[in-house]
Structures are given as structure tokens and as C-alpha cells.
Write a protein that holds these residues in place. Structure first.
Motif, PDB file in Angstrom:
ATOM      1  N   ILE A 163       0.824  -1.371   0.044  1.00 16.65           N
ATOM      2  CA  ILE A 163      -0.055   0.009  -0.170  1.00 16.65           C
ATOM      3  C   ILE A 163       0.753   1.271   0.122  1.00 16.65           C
ATOM      4  CG2 ILE A 163      -1.968  -1.317   1.359  1.00 16.65           C
ATOM      5  CD1 ILE A 163      -1.520   0.831   3.449  1.00 16.65           C
ATOM      6  N   VAL A 164       2.158   1.027   0.437  1.00 17.36           N
ATOM      7  CA  VAL A 164       3.009   2.468   0.576  1.00 17.36           C
ATOM      8  C   VAL A 164       3.374   2.865  -0.997  1.00 17.36           C
ATOM      9  CG1 VAL A 164       5.047   3.518   1.393  1.00 17.36           C
ATOM     10  CG2 VAL A 164       3.936   1.786   2.747  1.00 17.36           C
ATOM     11  N   ALA A 165       3.504   1.963  -1.657  1.00 21.95           N
ATOM     12  CA  ALA A 165       3.871   1.816  -3.209  1.00 21.95           C
ATOM     13  C   ALA A 165       2.550   2.626  -3.788  1.00 21.95           C
ATOM     14  CB  ALA A 165       4.576   1.024  -3.740  1.00 21.95           C
ATOM     15  N   ALA A 218      -0.441   6.757  -6.610  1.00 20.09           N
ATOM     16  CA  ALA A 218      -1.811   7.641  -6.507  1.00 20.09           C
ATOM     17  C   ALA A 218      -1.680   8.904  -6.070  1.00 20.09           C
ATOM     18  CB  ALA A 218      -2.719   6.808  -5.437  1.00 20.09           C
ATOM     19  N   THR A 219      -0.870   9.382  -5.309  1.00 22.68           N
ATOM     20  CA  THR A 219      -0.614  10.825  -5.096  1.00 22.68           C
ATOM     21  C   THR A 219      -0.065  11.671  -6.271  1.00 22.68           C
ATOM     22  OG1 THR A 219      -0.017  10.085  -2.657  1.00 22.68           O
ATOM     23  CG2 THR A 219       0.505  12.527  -3.571  1.00 22.68           C
ATOM     24  N   ALA A 220       0.775  11.018  -6.986  1.00 22.78           N
ATOM     25  CA  ALA A 220       1.245  11.619  -8.216  1.00 22.78           C
ATOM     26  C   ALA A 220       0.149  11.427  -9.114  1.00 22.78           C
ATOM     27  CB  ALA A 220       2.702  11.031  -8.606  1.00 22.78           C
ATOM     28  N   GLU A 221      -0.539  10.436  -9.464  1.00 24.54           N
ATOM     29  CA  GLU A 221      -1.409  10.316 -10.353  1.00 24.54           C
ATOM     30  C   GLU A 221      -2.543  11.147 -10.445  1.00 24.54           C
ATOM     31  OE1 GLU A 221      -2.162   6.069 -11.583  1.00 24.54           O
ATOM     32  OE2 GLU A 221      -3.805   6.671 -12.716  1.00 24.54           O
ATOM     33  N   PHE A 222      -3.184  11.215  -9.216  1.00 25.36           N
ATOM     34  CA  PHE A 222      -4.480  11.910  -8.928  1.00 25.36           C
ATOM     35  C   PHE A 222      -4.387  13.226  -8.319  1.00 25.36           C
ATOM     36  CE2 PHE A 222      -5.298   7.194  -8.241  1.00 25.36           C
ATOM     37  CZ  PHE A 222      -5.951   6.842  -9.477  1.00 25.36           C
ATOM     38  N   ALA A 223      -3.190  13.519  -8.008  1.00 25.34           N
ATOM     39  CA  ALA A 223      -3.056  15.030  -7.424  1.00 25.34           C
ATOM     40  C   ALA A 223      -3.638  15.236  -6.263  1.00 25.34           C
ATOM     41  CB  ALA A 223      -3.148  15.924  -8.559  1.00 25.34           C
TER      42      ALA A 223
END
Ligand code: SF4
Lengths: 476, 448
Positions: free
Chosen positions: A133-135, A140-145
Motif C-alpha cells: 500500500i505504501v507504493a 496514486a498521490t502523483a497520478e491523482f494529484a
């Protein structure tokens, strides 16, 4: 408690330690389902952050059995009370589709619910099959801003307390310090470990407002993501719930130089001391020194008022014995609060308290024998039926032990209905305790049924009390 | 033919269902002297304990095998054995009901095999205690499946196999998890009125029915007795209530030959009539006066209540058997069940209803479909949706934690149906809007 008084039953009161201390043998593991898991502990600490979507990556039971069950109050968004889980099915687990489903879920939530951030909680099954889940959160942080924060505390790692700590760790690693506030001031503080149960922090906040002290972040009660993210700019921290977030406070002190102290908003002197120490720390860190004078002035007004309001309860509560059986974290502050009104504490549970807490409680109680790790339900029940306490204060898990023993009970945990913090809260706690003890139902309840009066006398004589069967007919 | 639509979201939002292990544990709680034990990590049982406690307002003797990280990695067989033996010596339960969680089932341990081996090797130590295994991982099914699996397992494990001399007055009753404590008591009394002797399995009315025991009991303090379960095979007939009970009823039939009659629901005039006729037939007795009076009262309640329910649009979310029970009830009163959301789509019960569509999903699906309806019917977690939609909520199902006395509400037979009519009609009456110029009850303002 070492004095000899007569109980309602007329027997001689023994020191309670003798009655409820176990035989000392260490059990290999606890089979009773009373203790939560690390995931539980993590969620408890983080979930009240109210504009965050809390997504539980798990098969149904972890979230399905536990959502929307806390008494924390929020003045703003209701998103935190919406329950999100990946509800993994057998097929998804076996085919290795669980990570994909998690990503889809994050995407959906971002789209449909516009949260300030998404917290993703790991649980046992995904941890066991190796979901990372860390990865996933990082990408996801990068992809979904949008901040997607991993909370890596699967249940089997340990008990609730560990989960509390891991939650603090997650905030430290991924949230706090990620946003720079534009409005820093010399009177900014953080409150850590305050849950705002039944809105009780709102009884304290006006006091701080009066003094011109601004709460940068109260974590987690009624918190918003941005407040937490910019908490590193506060000048002082108060840690309220002793074991839950003290590690976080330590780390924040190391990294951002924010001094902290552990205090409590329970009890009159507890509240006053907390106000003094907040003022003191702020002054040390650059605030105007007249803050302390204003605090003292406020304290004396508030204390006077509170004591006046408590007077009517004093006679009815003096010498009444409280069996305090909480999950632990709040016990030491409550102990103090109740002693102030003249009650006696006959026992308190320290299972989840830290060594520091234990030390504090010991100081207050003097007699070490009042402390015990946890009381087995059967012992608790016999303690209560034996008339060793006039009321039990505990959490919901042991509620029915007291009630079935026909002993007054007051909820002091997460689901309680009343706010007990601050001066107002102390009056409320005492009032509720008074009302519970003096409710007329207790005398009526303890009366035998008309058809039992004769039989009961006989049975007492012969000491053969069949548990429950005789008076209850089920149509046979 | 009903169409069953299932949700396509990745995240379940606001769960409608409760987990399988919980259903299984609940079934074991209806057996006298029992301890349900969830085979998994600590937290699973702890959450279940809290939830059951909040619903029933009772102490719940739920235990756990408390698997930690190491045990999880190494496999839980030893831990299970240790836990069973510890419980056995410490508490001496009559029944230990093991409910497996997703955690142990994901590992794919051969739990049944291990357990069999262990029981074989520990015959003397375990004597006096039945150990029953219900495979109930929470990654599949929901409460009904767990309940049904556990009851079937109890019968398979404890009931003596083979044909037995039949006792003409003995009825085995297998109630679904949707029946309340009051339902079970009413069921028993009704059957007894016909001079029959019901053995109800499981019987939550004796364990979680608001009992104040006179001393501490670490197990359940009431419920179906092991001895009664053992001799179920001498019953003249078995009555199963709810599709979920077909499996246990089949199990009983398979091992003892006792024939069963299955009722999808006991709510509503027709179903109650059928049930009473069956009792009359088995007992060769006429329905007693008191029951006839109840029937008349129900007819009267239907007359008085239909004004309030007719044409009303109802949204229901529940487990299949309860869903069917309430769909029948409301449509029977002239209301329209506009939305029906089921926790799972597998149950055959869903095929029996007269709707075009049933959705499977969560409370989020229910909320989105329910906009514009007149009454929301689901458990307490529906309160957020009801608030947002500004629709009154009738609390039905599990869990109900924000209203008292839900276990003592009757929902079956003449009397229970009468009570339900009154409850639904009163909730609707209480939330009726006053007429105003812009909002009259004119048919012009209505869609249909
Ligand atoms: S112990 Fe594990 S599986 Fe059980 S509730 Fe906690 S996280 Fe979920």
C-alpha cells in the motif's frame, strides 16, 4: 480504602487488591475478544479528521463491523463518517486483483467525493498476501494529484496501542509539515490526542479563545487535513490522551522544536494546570508574558464558578466508591477529577497505560494495590455484586457486567453521550455520576419478586443459587 | 422473473451487510452453554463483540484465537488447538463454536482436517464439550450465510444420525437470523398453544432476550440445549423459516429423515394463515380462540393502516430473507417497493418476490436510488442516508444500535404483522408534510 466501613450488605470491606488481583500467572495469550487490533487503534486516532476519506483495504469484516461507531463530533464535513472499504472478495484475493481494486477505489473516491486527502488503511489479509500500500499510495498521490496517505497498521501487528502510535507515525511521515501556513502567530498551539468526544473540546476551546490562544491543529478531534498538514508551525503542543500520540509530540519536538507537555482537560485543577502550562510554554517560546496573568485571572473566575456549581453534589457523593475500569488512556486524569469531589477510587485498570501513567496514578492513589492490568469479567461481576463499589465507570465493553450486577454505571469511553472536558465538563461528569448513583431504580431493582421472597430466604440459607433458571419461565 | 443488478463500484461505501463470521457467531450464541470463537486476529472478534453488544444490549461471550503476525505466518492450527483446550479447562463450555475469518481462510489452512485430527487425539480432554466448525470467511457472503452455515454445522456435528421413533408432539424449528427475540418467543408460545413442543435452534430468546442472571456465567446463559440438539431426529416435523434455513433443514433431513416445511416469511396474513394451518394439521387441534382474535386484530389493522401505506414508495435495504419479508409486507399493504437493495445476490429467496429489479450493493447504492421515496427501511446505519435525503427511517435488521428494545419488537404472524403496520403507518404519519399552496397532494404533482 484501608479504613473499615460497612458495605450495604453489612460485610467488612477488604482492600480491593485482594479481591480482584489475579493469581499472577501470565497467560500465554488473551482469548477474550475485548482487545482491539492495531488497525483499530490507527483508525480510532485518524478517522475524526473530518474532510478526509478513510479507505479501509480489507475484506468486509474490518470496516463493516466497525464504522460510524465513535462519539467524536465534527463541526464541518461529514465525509469522515462515510465508510469506504475495498470489501475484498475471495476471487479478488486469490487472483491477486486486490491492488488493482484499491487503485480503482482511490480513483473513484477522488472523483465522486472530492476529499481533502485519502487515508488508506492496511489490514491483515492484504498485508499477508503482500499488497504494497505504501507504493500504491505514492503513485496514486502523483497520478491523482491529491495526498494519498498509507496507514500501515494491519491488525495482527499488535494491540490497539501500537496502532495509535503507528497512526501518529503516518501523520509524521506523510502529512505534518507538507503545507506552509500563512498566518503563523506567537500564540499558536497544537492539541494532540483530543478526540472531541460528544463535542467536549468545544467546552475548552472558548477558554483558549478568551486568552487569545489559537489552536493550529487539534488532532484528531474535529480536525481538517490542512490544519494537520500545517501543524509544524505551532509554538507549543499539549498531549491530552496520554499514550496515543505522545510519540508524535516527541518527534515534532525533535524536528520542529515545538515543546510539549502532557496534560488533561479533565477535572478542575487538571484544566487549570493545563491552561497554565500552555501559557508557560508559549511565553518561553516568545509569547507576551502577560499571557500567564490573564490565564490566572480566567482560572480563578472559572474555578470559583465550577466549585459553586459542584457544591450541591458534594454531600451525595462524598465517600462513594468508584470502580474505574477504563481502557486506560484516560484513567489517570479521571482519577484526579473524581477525588476532587470527595469520592474514593477502589480500583482502576492500567492495561493500556504507559509506565508514566502508572506512576501518576499511583501517586494519586497512594495504595498500589488499586492498580491492576485487567479484570476478568467474572471477577468484575463478583466485585460489583459483592457491594464493593457504588458505581462503575468504564467503556461500553463492560457496561452490561455492571448493569446485570444491578450496579450504577457511567460510560466514559468513545460512545458516551456527555461532554466531560473543562470546568463545565467536570460539573457534567459529577452531575451524571450523582444522577446514576441516586437513581431510584436501583432500590427497586434489588427487591426480590413477590414469589421469590420466601424462596430467596431459603436459598440464601442453603447457599445454592441456581444461576437464572428458576425465576424465568420460557413457556415450559 | 426478477432482475438482479450488482454494483460495479470498486469501493463499498457505507456497508449494508454484516460479515459472515458475525452471523455464525450469532447462531452459536443461541445455544446453551456455548462460546463462539472467531479464528483470526484479535481485532476481528473485538469489533464483532462491540457491534453485537450494541445491538443486543447484552454481554457477549465472544472469544478469539488471537492470531498475531508470527502465528499468521506459521499457520494457526496449533493456536486453534491451544485456544480450544484453554477455553475447555477455564470455562468448560458445552459447545465451542469456531467461526473462521478471512485471515485464516486466505492462508488456505485445512482447518477442518486439523480440527478432526485434534479432536481424535484429545477425546478424553474434550469430553463434555462439542467443538463445531463453521467456515465463515468474511470475503464471501454475509450474515445469513454465516448463520446458516453454523446451524447446519451444529446439526451435522451434534444431532444423532439415523431414523428415530418419532415424537408426535415434537417440532424442530429452525429460525432465520432475521427473527427477533420477541418473534422467537411468540413462535414458541403459538406452537405450544397447539399442544406441541417446539425445539428452536438456535434460540436467541433464551440467551440474548434481556435476562439478568443471578450469577456470572462465562458462556451463553441459555439457548437450545445440547441434549435437545442431539435428539432433534425424533421430531415429527421440522419448520424452517427463511430460505437461509434450507441448508440446515436439508442437513437434518439427510441425517435423520425428519421432513421439513420451509416458510420464506411468517409475516403477512397469508403466511400466518399457512403457518397456523400447518400447526392445526400436525396437532389435529383447532386454532385456539386467542389466535383467532389476533387474526381479527390483524384484519382490523390492515383496514386502518392501508390508508397510510397505500401508494407510498418504500426503499428497503437488507439481507435477502428479511428483504423478502418486508417486500411482501409492504406490497401486501398496497405500498410500492420502489427500491430493494440486497446484501448478496445469491439467495434463492430473491427469486420469489414480485418486483422487476433487486439491486445488490451497499447503503450508498440504496441512498442514491431512494431519493424521492417516502420511507427508508434498513438498519441503524441508514440514519445518515435518511438525514441527507430527509426521508424517515424505519429501523429494521442488524445492527440497530440507536433505538432501544428492537429485540422485543414482534414482526411475525398475526400479531407481529399488526405491529409492523402500526409502526410503519405511524412513522409515515409523523413525517407527513402539512399541505401548503405549493405542495398539495394533487395527482398532478406526482410522477405516476
Ligand atoms: S485483526 Fe486484522 S483482519 Fe481483524 S479487524 Fe483487525 S485488521 Fe481486520
Amino acid at each position: 480504602m484501608l479504613s473499615i466501613n460497612s458495605t450495604p450488605q453489612g460485610s467488612v470491606r477488604e482492600p480491593l487488591c485482594k479481591i480482584i488481583r489475579g493469581n499472577g500467572a501470565k497467560k500465554p495469550f488473551n482469548l477474550r475478544a475485548a482487545a482491539g487490533c492495531a488497525f483499530d487503534g490507527a483508525k480510532v486516532v485518524l478517522q475524526p479528521i473530518s474532510d478526509v476519506a478513510h479507505l479501509i483495504h480489507a475484506p468486509l469484516a474490518c470496516e463493516g463491523n466497525s464504522w460510524d461507531n465513535r462519539g467524536a463530533a465534527s463541526s464541518g464535513p461529514g465525509l469522515w463518517r462515510t465508510s469506504f472499504t475495498t470489501d475484498l472478495t475471495e476471487l479478488e484475493i486469490l487472483m491477486g486483483h486486490s491492488e488493482r481494486k484499491l487503485v480503482d477505489a482511490i480513483c473513484e473516491i477522488k472523483k465522486d467525493h472530492a476529499p481533502a486527502a485519502i487515508f488508506v488503511y492496511a489490514t491483515c489479509v492484504p498485508a499477508m498476501i503482500g499488497d504494497d500500500i505504501v507504493a500504491i499510495c505514492r503513485s496514486a498521490t502523483a497520478e491523482f494529484a491529491i495526498p494519498v496517505v498509507p496507514v500501515n497498521a494491519p491488525g495482527f501487528l499488535g494491540a490497539k496501542k501500537l496502532g495509535n502510535r503507528l497512526a501518529g507515525q503516518a501523520l509524521f511521515d506523510h502529512v505534518i509539515g507538507t503545507v506552509e501556513p500563512e498566518d503563523c502567530g506567537p500564540n499558536d498551539i497544537n492539541i494532540l490526542g483530543e478526540f472531541n468526544i460528544s463535542g467536549e473540546f468545544w467546552l475548552v476551546k472558548p477558554l483558549l479563545d478568551t486568552l487569545g490562544i489559537r489552536v493550529r491543529a487539534c488532532i484528531p478531534g474535529d480536525a481538517r487535513y490542512l490544519q494537520v498538514a500545517s501543524a509544524h508551525r505551532a509554538r507549543a503542543t499539549m498531549v491530552v490522551c496520554s499514550s496515543a500520540l505522545v510519540n508524535l509530540a516527541q518527534k515534532m519536538e525533535e524536528r520542529w522544536d515545538i515543546p510539549f507537555f502532557e496534560g488533561s482537560f479533565y477535572g478542575i485543577s487538571g484544566t487549570s494546570n493545563a491552561l497554565r502550562r500552555i501559557a508557560g510554554l508559549l511565553i518561553k517560546n516568545g509569547a507576551d508574558s502577560e499571557l500567564l496573568d490573564r490565564a490566572e485571572a480566567l482560572i480563578s473566575v472559572e474555578e470559583n464558578r465550577a466549585w459553586k456549581r459542584l457544591e450541591i453534589f458534594r454531600a451525595g457523593l462524598k465517600g462513594k466508591r468508584v470502580l474505574l475500569n477504563t481502557g486506560g488512556v484516560k484513567s489517570w486524569s479521571l482519577v484526579h477529577a473524581l477525588l476532587e469531589i470527595g469520592m474514593e477510587i477502589v480500583a482502576t485498570s492500567v492495561k493500556k497505560s504507559t509506565d508514566d501513567d502508572r506512576g501518576r496514578i499511583k501517586q494519586v492513589l497512594k495504595e498500589e494495590c488499586h492498580l491492576h492490568d485487567s479484570i476478568a469479567p467474572s471477577r468484575l461481576y463478583s466485585t460489583l455484586t459483592g457491594g464493593k463499589a457504588d458505581i462503575m465507570l468504564s467503556g461500553g465493553r463492560t457496561q452490561f457486567i455492571a448493569l446485570k450486577a444491578k450496579v450504577p454505571w457511567l460510560d466514559i469511553n468513545q460512545e458516551r453521550r456527555h461532554a466531560y472536558a473543562g470546568y463545565e465538563g467536570m460539573v457534567q461528569l459529577v452531575r451524571q455520576t450523582y444522577l446514576a448513583i441516586h437513581n431510584p431504580i436501583w432500590t427497586e431493582l434489588r427487591e426480590p419478586a413477590p414469589w421469590e421472597r420466601h424462596r430467596d430466604a431459603n436459598i440464601r440459607k442453603h447457599g445454592e443459587r441456581e444461576p437464572y433458571r428458576i425465576p424465568l419461565q420460557f413457556g415450559h | 422473473m426478477v432482475n438482479i443488478f450488482s454494483q460495479t463500484k470498486a469501493a463499498a461505501i457505507n456497508s449494508l451487510k454484516s460479515s459472515q463470521p458475525l452471523g455464525a457467531a450469532l447462531a452459536f450464541l443461541g445455544i446453551d452453554g456455548a462460546i463462539p470463537m472467531i479464528h483470526g486476529s484479535q481485532g476481528c472478534a473485538s469489533f464483532g463483540l462491540v457491534l453485537l453488544g450494541r445491538h443486543f444490549s447484552e454481554t457477549i461471550p465472544l472469544h478469539t484465537t488471537a492470531m498475531d503476525e508470527i502465528v499468521t505466518v506459521l499457520g494457526g492450527a496449533d493456536r486453534l488447538e491451544e485456544a480450544i483446550l484453554t477455553l475447555k479447562t477455564r470455562v468448560k463450555p458445552r459447545v465451542i463454536g469456531i467461526c473462521t475469518s478471512a485471515l485464516v481462510e486466505t492462508r488456505d489452512d485445512d482447518i477442518a482436517g486439523e480440527l478432526l485430527k485434534m479432536k481424535g487425539g484429545r477425546v478424553a480432554e474434550l469430553s463434555g464439550t462439542e467443538v463445531v466448525l463453521a467456515s465463515s470467511p468474511d470475503f464471501a457472503g454475509a450474515m445469513e450465510e454465516g448463520w446458516s452455515t453454523a446451524v447446519a454445522a451444529v446439526i451435522e456435528e451434534i444431532t444423532l444420525p439415523g431414523e428415530h421413533p418419532r415424537d408426535a408432539t415434537k417440532i424442530a424449528v429452525l429460525p432465520g437470523s432475521n427473527l427477533t427475540v420477541a418473534d422467537l418467543e411468540h413462535l414458541r408460545e403459538t406452537i405450544e398453544r397447539f399442544g406441541l413442543n417446539p425445539i428452536i435452534l438456535p434460540d436467541l430468546s433464551k440467551s440474548l432476550g434481556g435476562i439478568i442472571p443471578e450469577q456470572w456465567v462465562a458462556t451463553t446463559y441459555g439457548g437450545t440445549k445440547v441434549d435437545e440438539i442431539r435428539h432433534l431426529g425424533s421430531a415429527i416435523r421440522c419448520i424452517a423459516i427463511g430460505e437461509q434455513m434450507r441448508r440446515p433443514a436439508e442437513a437434518l433431513k439427510r441425517i435423520t429423515g425428519v421432513p421439513y416445511v420451509l416458510f420464506g416469511s411468517l409475516t403477512g396474513l397469508k403466511n400466518a394463515d399457512r403457518f397456523i394451518s400447518l400447526l392445526a394439521e400436525i396437532s389435529s387441534e383447532e386454532a385456539p380462540l386467542s389466535i383467532r382474535r389476533r387474526r381479527m386484530q390483524l384484519q382490523d389493522a390492515m383496514l386502518d393502516g392501508h390508508f397510510h401505506l397505500t401508494g407510498k414508495r418504500i426503499a428497503i435495504g437488507s439481507d435477502p430473507d428479511r428483504l423478502v419479508q418486508f417486500i411482501d409486507f409492504f406490497t401486501g399493504m398496497g405500498a410500492e417497493v420502489a427500491v430493494a437493495v440486497s446484501t448478496t445476490g445469491m439467495s434463492r429467496a430473491l427469486q420469489s418476490v414480485s418486483l422487476d429489479t433487486i439491486h445488490t450493493g451497499d447503503l450508498w447504492n440504496l441512498e442514491h436510488l431512494a431519493a424521492g421515496t417516502d420511507l427508508l427501511v434498513t438498519h441503524s446505519h441508514g440514519r445518515q442516508a435518511a438525514d441527507r435525503l430527509n426521508i424517515p427511517l424505519m429501523r429494521v435488521g442488524f445492527p440497530v444500535f440507536d433505538r432501544l428494545g428492537n429485540q422485543h419488537k414482534l414482526t411475525i404472524l398475526y400479531q407481529g404483522t399488526r405491529d409492523l403496520i402500526y409502526e410503519a403507518a405511524n412513522i409515515i404519519q409523523a413525517s407527513q408534510h402539512r399541505p401548503s399552496p405549493g405542495r398539495t397532494d394533487s395527482p398532478l404533482n406526482m410522477e405516476v
